[in-house]
Scaffold this active site. Structure first.
Site, short mmCIF file in Angstrom:
data_model
loop_
_atom_site.label_atom_id
_atom_site.label_comp_id
_atom_site.label_asym_id
_atom_site.label_seq_id
_atom_site.Cartn_x
_atom_site.Cartn_y
_atom_site.Cartn_z
N ASP A 15 0.83 -1.21 0.00
CA ASP A 15 0.00 0.00 0.00
C ASP A 15 0.86 1.26 0.00
O ASP A 15 1.97 1.27 0.53
CB ASP A 15 -0.92 -0.01 1.23
CG ASP A 15 -2.05 0.99 1.10
OD1 ASP A 15 -2.44 1.31 -0.05
OD2 ASP A 15 -2.54 1.48 2.13
N ARG A 28 -1.53 9.30 -9.56
CA ARG A 28 -1.43 8.09 -8.76
C ARG A 28 -0.79 6.93 -9.53
O ARG A 28 -0.05 6.13 -8.96
CB ARG A 28 -2.83 7.66 -8.29
CG ARG A 28 -3.54 8.67 -7.40
CD ARG A 28 -4.96 8.20 -7.10
NE ARG A 28 -4.95 6.82 -6.66
CZ ARG A 28 -4.67 6.44 -5.42
NH1 ARG A 28 -4.42 7.34 -4.49
NH2 ARG A 28 -4.65 5.17 -5.10
N HIS A 32 2.02 3.44 -9.06
CA HIS A 32 1.86 2.02 -9.40
C HIS A 32 3.02 1.56 -10.27
O HIS A 32 3.56 0.47 -10.09
CB HIS A 32 0.53 1.77 -10.12
CG HIS A 32 -0.67 2.15 -9.31
ND1 HIS A 32 -0.79 1.84 -7.98
CD2 HIS A 32 -1.82 2.82 -9.63
CE1 HIS A 32 -1.95 2.30 -7.51
NE2 HIS A 32 -2.59 2.90 -8.51
N SER A 60 -7.61 -5.58 -4.98
CA SER A 60 -8.69 -6.16 -4.17
C SER A 60 -10.02 -6.08 -4.92
O SER A 60 -10.16 -5.30 -5.88
CB SER A 60 -8.80 -5.41 -2.84
OG SER A 60 -9.34 -4.12 -3.04
N TRP A 64 -12.09 -2.42 -7.53
CA TRP A 64 -12.90 -2.21 -8.75
C TRP A 64 -13.71 -0.91 -8.65
O TRP A 64 -14.21 -0.42 -9.66
CB TRP A 64 -13.86 -3.39 -8.99
CG TRP A 64 -13.19 -4.67 -9.41
CD1 TRP A 64 -13.15 -5.84 -8.71
CD2 TRP A 64 -12.50 -4.93 -10.65
NE1 TRP A 64 -12.46 -6.80 -9.42
CE2 TRP A 64 -12.06 -6.27 -10.61
CE3 TRP A 64 -12.21 -4.16 -11.79
CZ2 TRP A 64 -11.33 -6.87 -11.65
CZ3 TRP A 64 -11.48 -4.75 -12.82
CH2 TRP A 64 -11.05 -6.08 -12.76
N LEU A 126 10.87 -20.28 -4.53
CA LEU A 126 9.76 -19.50 -3.98
C LEU A 126 8.47 -19.71 -4.79
O LEU A 126 8.50 -19.72 -6.01
CB LEU A 126 10.13 -18.01 -4.02
CG LEU A 126 9.04 -17.00 -3.69
CD1 LEU A 126 8.73 -17.01 -2.20
CD2 LEU A 126 9.44 -15.59 -4.13
N SER A 191 -7.88 -4.66 5.51
CA SER A 191 -8.51 -4.43 4.20
C SER A 191 -8.92 -5.71 3.47
O SER A 191 -8.67 -5.87 2.27
CB SER A 191 -7.60 -3.58 3.32
OG SER A 191 -7.38 -2.32 3.89
C1 IPE Z 1 -5.40 -2.74 -0.05
O1 IPE Z 1 -5.08 -1.41 -0.24
C2 IPE Z 1 -5.43 -3.47 -1.36
C3 IPE Z 1 -4.15 -3.63 -2.05
C4 IPE Z 1 -2.98 -3.27 -1.58
C5 IPE Z 1 -4.23 -4.26 -3.33
P1 IPE Z 1 -6.21 -0.29 -0.36
O2 IPE Z 1 -5.50 1.00 -0.54
O3 IPE Z 1 -7.19 -0.66 -1.40
O4 IPE Z 1 -6.90 -0.39 1.08
P2 IPE Z 1 -7.83 0.66 1.82
O5 IPE Z 1 -8.91 1.04 0.86
O6 IPE Z 1 -6.99 1.85 2.18
O7 IPE Z 1 -8.33 -0.07 3.04
C1 IPE Z 2 -1.68 0.24 -3.31
O1 IPE Z 2 -1.49 1.61 -3.34
C2 IPE Z 2 -1.96 -0.33 -4.68
C3 IPE Z 2 -3.33 -0.79 -4.88
C4 IPE Z 2 -4.30 -0.73 -4.01
C5 IPE Z 2 -3.63 -1.35 -6.17
P1 IPE Z 2 -2.69 2.64 -3.33
O2 IPE Z 2 -3.07 2.92 -4.75
O3 IPE Z 2 -3.77 2.18 -2.47
O4 IPE Z 2 -1.97 3.91 -2.72
P2 IPE Z 2 -2.54 4.89 -1.61
O5 IPE Z 2 -2.91 4.03 -0.45
O6 IPE Z 2 -3.69 5.60 -2.20
O7 IPE Z 2 -1.37 5.77 -1.30
MG MG Z 3 -4.13 2.38 -0.46
#
Ligand code: IPE
Ligand code: IPE
Ligand code: MG
Length: 242
Positions: A15, A28, A32, A60, A64, A126, A191
């Site tokens: 995250d 954003r 990624h 997750s 979506w 792994l 999450s």
């Molecule tokens: C959790 O991160 C999902 C992934 C890392 C793929 P999110 O950024 O989606 O989680 P929330 O929404 O902050 O709980």
């Molecule tokens: C995690 O980073 C990646 C995914 C959930 C796909 P985020 O995109 O949730 O990044 P933040 O949490 O908004 O910084």
């Molecule tokens: Mg996040």
């Protein structure tokens, strides 16, 4: 157990990509893109530290609900990054699996992933599990459906349902429970990740945003993990007795 840490399975909630990019004045999706470097380093590190299973939360079911543009970039990026890593994964003896509602991904992403799974299937180092369109609750819903069908078909008596019935109907019954779950990015929550499998996991939260996370950080957390006493409901005295 093949490593000095006594660990079968590490799971990571990757995250902080969006915040990493926004701190730098970018969109954003820039975060990624840079998250891929962290994945590369951590997968390499997990192999070097003889971790048998590493599960990475890449997307997750709740993700979506993000803007379509971000979803599109993520889908392309995830499957492309894995496909680009194929030579490297083969050289490092990594076997790739996916977990989640993979049927919900775009066809091209599924095909890229299938190719990598197929090519790496006999690797013995792994096992890298990519969680895509995954949530702990949806896995349990799918598990409940499988079990209910077996009961409806007369193959299973509901009174005989036990924890192993549930375990045996998960997406990957063969994968051991999570020993260590790490979340980067500073938030202290689960999450909807691997709810069944983390029942007795040790939890670690790192303030580092995912694109900055490297195998050195993983190594540090693994070292800290060894000083945790895992009691599994017993007393400390019982656990230390053997
Ligand atoms: C959790 O991160 C999902 C992934 C890392 C793929 P999110 O950024 O989606 O989680 P929330 O929404 O902050 O709980
Ligand atoms: C995690 O980073 C990646 C995914 C959930 C796909 P985020 O995109 O949730 O990044 P933040 O949490 O908004 O910084
Ligand atoms: Mg996040």
């Amino acid at each position: 157990m093949k490593n000095k840490y006594n660990i079968n399975h590490v799971a990571i909630i990757m995250d902080g990509n969006g915040r990493w990019a926004q701190q730098r004045g970018h969109k954003r999706t820039f975060g990624h893109e840079h998250g891929v470097e962290a994945v590369h380093s951590v997968v390499e590190g997990a192999g070097e530290m003889y971790i048998p299973y590493l599960t990475l939360y890449a997307f997750s079911t709740e993700n979506w609900n993000r803007p379509k543009e971000e979803i599109d970039v993520l889908m392309r990026l995830i499957s492309k990054a894995i496909a680009d890593e194929l030579d490297n994964l083969m050289a490092n003896n990594v076997r790739v699996l996916t977990t989640g509602r993979i049927e919900e991904l775009p066809r091209e992403s599924r095909e890229d992933l299938e190719r990598v799974i197929e090519t790496t299937r006999n690797n013995t180092g792994l096992t890298l599990v990519i969680a895509l369109s995954y949530s702990g609750r949806s896995e349990l819903v799918d598990t409940a459906k499988k079990i209910a069908k077996q009961a409806a078909d007369g193959l299973l008596n509901p009174d005989d349902i036990s924890e192993s019935t549930i375990q045996n109907n998960l997406y990957h019954p063969e994968i051991p429970d999570v020993d260590l779950m790490i979340r980067t990015g500073g938030d202290l929550r689960v999450s909807n990740f691997l709810l069944w499998e983390i029942a007795y996991a040790e939890l670690f939260f790192s303030p580092i945003l995912w694109p900055d996370f490297r195998k050195e950080h993983l190594r540090e957390i693994l070292e800290q993990f060894t000083s945790r006493e895992r009691r599994f409901g017993k007393t400390g005295e019982q656990v230390r007795a053997h």
